[in-house]
Design a protein around this motif. Structure first.
Motif, short mmCIF file in Angstrom:
data_model
loop_
_atom_site.label_atom_id
_atom_site.label_comp_id
_atom_site.label_asym_id
_atom_site.label_seq_id
_atom_site.Cartn_x
_atom_site.Cartn_y
_atom_site.Cartn_z
N LYS A 216 25.64 -77.83 11.43
CA LYS A 216 26.30 -79.10 11.69
C LYS A 216 27.39 -79.40 10.66
O LYS A 216 28.17 -80.35 10.85
CB LYS A 216 25.27 -80.23 11.70
N VAL A 217 27.40 -78.61 9.58
CA VAL A 217 28.37 -78.81 8.51
C VAL A 217 29.63 -78.00 8.81
O VAL A 217 29.58 -77.01 9.57
CB VAL A 217 27.75 -78.38 7.15
N ASN A 218 30.73 -78.40 8.22
CA ASN A 218 31.97 -77.63 8.35
C ASN A 218 31.71 -76.17 7.97
O ASN A 218 31.19 -75.90 6.89
CB ASN A 218 33.04 -78.24 7.43
N PRO A 219 32.04 -75.20 8.83
CA PRO A 219 31.74 -73.79 8.55
C PRO A 219 32.34 -73.28 7.23
O PRO A 219 31.73 -72.46 6.56
CB PRO A 219 32.36 -73.05 9.74
N VAL A 220 33.50 -73.79 6.86
CA VAL A 220 34.11 -73.37 5.60
C VAL A 220 33.26 -73.80 4.42
O VAL A 220 33.02 -73.02 3.48
CB VAL A 220 35.54 -73.95 5.47
N SER A 221 32.74 -75.01 4.46
CA SER A 221 31.91 -75.53 3.37
C SER A 221 30.60 -74.77 3.26
O SER A 221 30.18 -74.36 2.16
CB SER A 221 31.64 -77.02 3.59
N SER A 222 29.91 -74.60 4.39
CA SER A 222 28.63 -73.88 4.35
C SER A 222 28.83 -72.42 3.97
O SER A 222 28.01 -71.85 3.23
CB SER A 222 27.93 -73.97 5.71
N SER A 223 29.92 -71.81 4.42
CA SER A 223 30.21 -70.42 4.05
C SER A 223 30.46 -70.30 2.55
O SER A 223 29.99 -69.36 1.90
CB SER A 223 31.43 -69.91 4.82
N PHE A 224 31.19 -71.26 2.02
CA PHE A 224 31.49 -71.27 0.58
C PHE A 224 30.19 -71.33 -0.23
O PHE A 224 30.02 -70.61 -1.22
CB PHE A 224 32.39 -72.46 0.24
N ALA A 225 29.24 -72.18 0.20
CA ALA A 225 27.96 -72.31 -0.51
C ALA A 225 27.18 -71.00 -0.47
O ALA A 225 26.62 -70.57 -1.49
CB ALA A 225 27.15 -73.43 0.12
N VAL A 226 27.13 -70.35 0.68
CA VAL A 226 26.39 -69.09 0.81
C VAL A 226 27.03 -68.00 -0.04
O VAL A 226 26.34 -67.20 -0.68
CB VAL A 226 26.30 -68.66 2.29
N ILE A 227 28.36 -67.97 -0.07
CA ILE A 227 29.06 -66.97 -0.89
C ILE A 227 28.70 -67.13 -2.36
O ILE A 227 28.47 -66.15 -3.07
CB ILE A 227 30.59 -67.10 -0.68
N LEU A 228 28.61 -68.37 -2.83
CA LEU A 228 28.26 -68.61 -4.24
C LEU A 228 26.85 -68.10 -4.55
O LEU A 228 26.62 -67.51 -5.61
CB LEU A 228 28.35 -70.11 -4.55
N VAL A 229 25.92 -68.31 -3.62
CA VAL A 229 24.55 -67.82 -3.83
C VAL A 229 24.54 -66.29 -3.83
O VAL A 229 23.86 -65.66 -4.66
CB VAL A 229 23.61 -68.38 -2.75
N LEU A 230 25.29 -65.69 -2.92
CA LEU A 230 25.34 -64.22 -2.86
C LEU A 230 25.95 -63.62 -4.11
O LEU A 230 25.57 -62.52 -4.54
CB LEU A 230 26.13 -63.78 -1.62
N ILE A 231 26.89 -64.32 -4.74
CA ILE A 231 27.47 -63.84 -6.00
C ILE A 231 26.39 -63.80 -7.09
O ILE A 231 26.32 -62.87 -7.89
CB ILE A 231 28.65 -64.73 -6.43
N GLY A 232 25.53 -64.82 -7.10
CA GLY A 232 24.43 -64.83 -8.07
C GLY A 232 23.48 -63.67 -7.86
O GLY A 232 23.04 -63.03 -8.83
N ILE A 233 23.13 -63.39 -6.61
CA ILE A 233 22.27 -62.24 -6.32
C ILE A 233 23.02 -60.95 -6.61
O ILE A 233 22.45 -59.98 -7.13
CB ILE A 233 21.80 -62.28 -4.85
N GLY A 234 24.32 -60.93 -6.31
CA GLY A 234 25.14 -59.74 -6.55
C GLY A 234 25.25 -59.38 -8.00
O GLY A 234 25.46 -58.21 -8.34
N PHE A 235 25.10 -60.35 -8.90
CA PHE A 235 25.12 -60.06 -10.33
C PHE A 235 23.98 -59.10 -10.69
O PHE A 235 24.15 -58.18 -11.48
CB PHE A 235 25.00 -61.36 -11.13
N LYS A 236 22.81 -59.32 -10.10
CA LYS A 236 21.68 -58.42 -10.36
C LYS A 236 21.87 -57.08 -9.65
O LYS A 236 21.43 -56.04 -10.13
CB LYS A 236 20.37 -59.08 -9.89
N LEU A 237 22.51 -57.11 -8.48
CA LEU A 237 22.74 -55.87 -7.74
C LEU A 237 23.92 -55.09 -8.30
O LEU A 237 24.04 -53.89 -8.06
CB LEU A 237 23.01 -56.18 -6.26
N SER A 238 24.81 -55.78 -9.02
CA SER A 238 26.02 -55.19 -9.60
C SER A 238 26.95 -54.60 -8.54
O SER A 238 27.50 -53.52 -8.72
CB SER A 238 25.68 -54.12 -10.66
N PHE A 239 27.09 -55.31 -7.40
CA PHE A 239 28.11 -54.86 -6.45
C PHE A 239 29.43 -55.58 -6.76
O PHE A 239 29.46 -56.62 -7.42
CB PHE A 239 27.68 -55.04 -4.99
N VAL A 240 30.52 -54.99 -6.29
CA VAL A 240 31.85 -55.56 -6.50
C VAL A 240 31.91 -56.92 -5.77
O VAL A 240 31.47 -57.02 -4.62
CB VAL A 240 32.93 -54.60 -5.94
N PRO A 241 32.42 -58.01 -6.41
CA PRO A 241 33.12 -58.08 -7.70
C PRO A 241 32.24 -58.49 -8.86
O PRO A 241 32.78 -58.90 -9.90
CB PRO A 241 34.17 -59.15 -7.40
#
Length: 499
Positions: A216-241
């Motif tokens: 129900k939220v603007n797709p850009v806003s919800s996508s931005f939030a999910v990307i930020l969480v994935l960056i946190g998980i990606g730090f442990k995975l060490s994938f680019v970037p």
């Protein structure tokens, strides 16, 4: 306050009922306290005792892990008010983490430089126990709060492990870089979690009703939030970037700590990713960006960046650091498809990759102890002087490359098969690009892995006698792992039968 009173009894019943499904973690917490108290009582002389207690305790924890299979006959079970999830795949991940951690606990004292630390290694064993508990929580976490707390628990322990050799400036610098990158990653992830909570009104983001609220939220806003969480998980995975910290930290840390960081936290992070992604990929209600395509792009870039950067390295640990980034990209292929076959292939691949990577770093320690060899060029002519270790190194590197008849080849074959099965149904161009990139970067990996056998056996130099530290324990364990890599390559059903 009075409104909450009727719910207290139910909450307490939920907590006490969940403890049955949480026994390995309870014992890990007790084990951490016992190792810590042992260190406080016996002081610097307690290294051997702390190591014995930690290893014996971890064997008991593995036994309790096995007992949990009887608790999830029906598939999965949520505990502690949906904060954690116990499932068969999670138990397998915990078993792999505990097995690898047991090997690494043995490895710590076999590194000459780390073992020579003036404070001893007792503190390191207690830190490792706390880290393993955090890894268990990462594997089981399905609530945004439990995800964040588990990642932070593992991160803090990792910072301490990297900078453990305080007398070494390089190690201290690596620890500082790790803390800075980790703090930035943690802040980014926490901001994403706060946005998801604000949008959905709940921290239980993996449930369908929360995905409906997010839609129900603007797709850009919800996508931005999910990307930020994935960056946190990606730090442990060490994938680019989120990979910039890896080379300096892996090179600056003690080699056993590098072996730890490059394997078990990465396995726990993949398990966490598998728990987090299904509602966004499989539910059909997610209105934001296509996470499958995004992870495909990240996987392709990660494979290319990691493998091509490794070609240019001369330091063995730094080369293996970049190669671990490439392996992360390859493992993302199985995450993108997110099928039962994909999860089984990922579990097998992570197990054999971790065994091979630990063995490679063990052998790097062996040659550093015996011949003071840190760089690839310093391996010249050592193949004839240390034939058994050199042959084991070749077997391990063949497995890391993914060549027959090793387990590395079988693992990559299973991942390719899982991706190709989905490609036959969807004909996705991104899956095709993933498979092509995976095949090409496997060929590229030959160019840097082959440097070590080339210098060991085909190049010669004058070898001066130095005071070596006879590392028989490292050699014996490397032989065992090399044998396992060949055995699992020929008979993969020894593992796959249970996945």
């Amino acid at each position: 306050m009075h409104d909450l009173l009727p719910h207290i009894s139910d909450q307490l019943s939920n907590v006490f009922g969940s403890i049955t499904y949480f026994m390995p973690e309870v014992y890990l917490a007790l084990l951490f306290i016992i190792v810590l108290i042992t260190d406080l009582i016996f002081g610097k002389r307690s290294t051997g005792l702390c190591r014995t207690v930690a290893c014996a305790g971890l064997v008991l924890v593995m036994y309790l892990d096995l007992m949990q299979f009887a608790l999830v006959v029906d598939g999965q079970h949520f505990i502690f008010s949906n904060m954690l999830l116990l499932s068969r795949s999670n138990i397998f991940f915990k078993l792999i983490i505990d097995l690898l951690s047991f090997i690494l606990l043995l490895y710590f004292t076999w590194d000459k430089k780390l073992n020579g630390h003036q404070k001893g290694l007792s503190d390191l064993y207690s830190i490792t126990m706390a880290s393993i508990l955090g890894l268990h929580l990462m594997v089981m976490a399905v609530n945004l709060l439990s995800i964040y707390l588990a990642i932070e628990m593992v991160s803090i322990a990792s910072y301490l492990m990297v900078a453990y050799r305080t007398e070494n400036a390089f190690s201290t610098e690596a620890g500082l870089k790790y803390v800075l990158f980790g703090a930035a990653s943690s802040a980014i992830m926490l901001y994403g979690i706060s946005l998801l909570y604000g949008f959905s009104g709940s921290l239980d983001v993996i449930f369908q009703n929360n995905i409906i609220e997010l839609s129900k939220v603007n797709p850009v806003s919800s996508s931005f939030a999910v990307i930020l969480v994935l960056i946190g998980i990606g730090f442990k995975l060490s994938f680019v970037p989120a990979h910039f910290w890896v080379p300096d930290v892996y090179q600056g840390a003690s080699t056993p700590v590098t072996a730890y960081l490059s394997t078990v936290p990465k396995i726990a992070a993949f398990a966490l990713l598998i728990n987090f992604l299904p509602p966004f990929i499989l539910s059909g209600r997610w209105t934001g960006f296509d996470i499958g395509i995004a992870l495909s792009i990240v996987g392709i870039i990660t494979m290319i960046a990691g493998n091509f950067a490794a070609v240019m390295q001369t330091n063995v640990k730094r080369m293996l650091a970049y190669s671990s980034i490439g392996h992360t990209g390859f493992a993302l292929m199985a995450v993108v498809v997110l099928t039962l076959q994909g999860v089984s292939a990922l579990t097998y691949y992570l197990l054999v990759y971790a065994l091979a990577n630990i063995a490679a770093l063990m052998l790097a320690t062996y040659f550093a102890n015996e011949a003071d060899a840190e760089d690839v060029d310093s391996y010249k002519g050592l193949g004839l002087k240390y034939p058994i270790a050199s042959v084991c190194f070749v077997i391990v590197l063949i497995s890391l490359t993914g060549l027959p008849v090793t387990a590395g080849f079988t693992g990559k074959l299973f991942v390719f098969s899982a991706v190709y099965s989905v490609y036959q149904q969807t004909h996705s161009i991104w899956l095709m690009l993933l498979m092509v990139t995976g095949a090409l970067t496997t060929v590229v990996s030959l160019f840097y892995y082959i440097k070590i056998p080339l210098n060991l056996f085909l190049k010669r130099k004058e070898i001066s006698e130095i005071d070596s530290n006879k590392s028989y324990n490292l050699l014996i364990l490397s032989i065992i792992i090399s044998f396992l890599l060949i055995l699992l390559g020929i008979f993969p059903d020894l593992v796959l039968h249970y996945l």
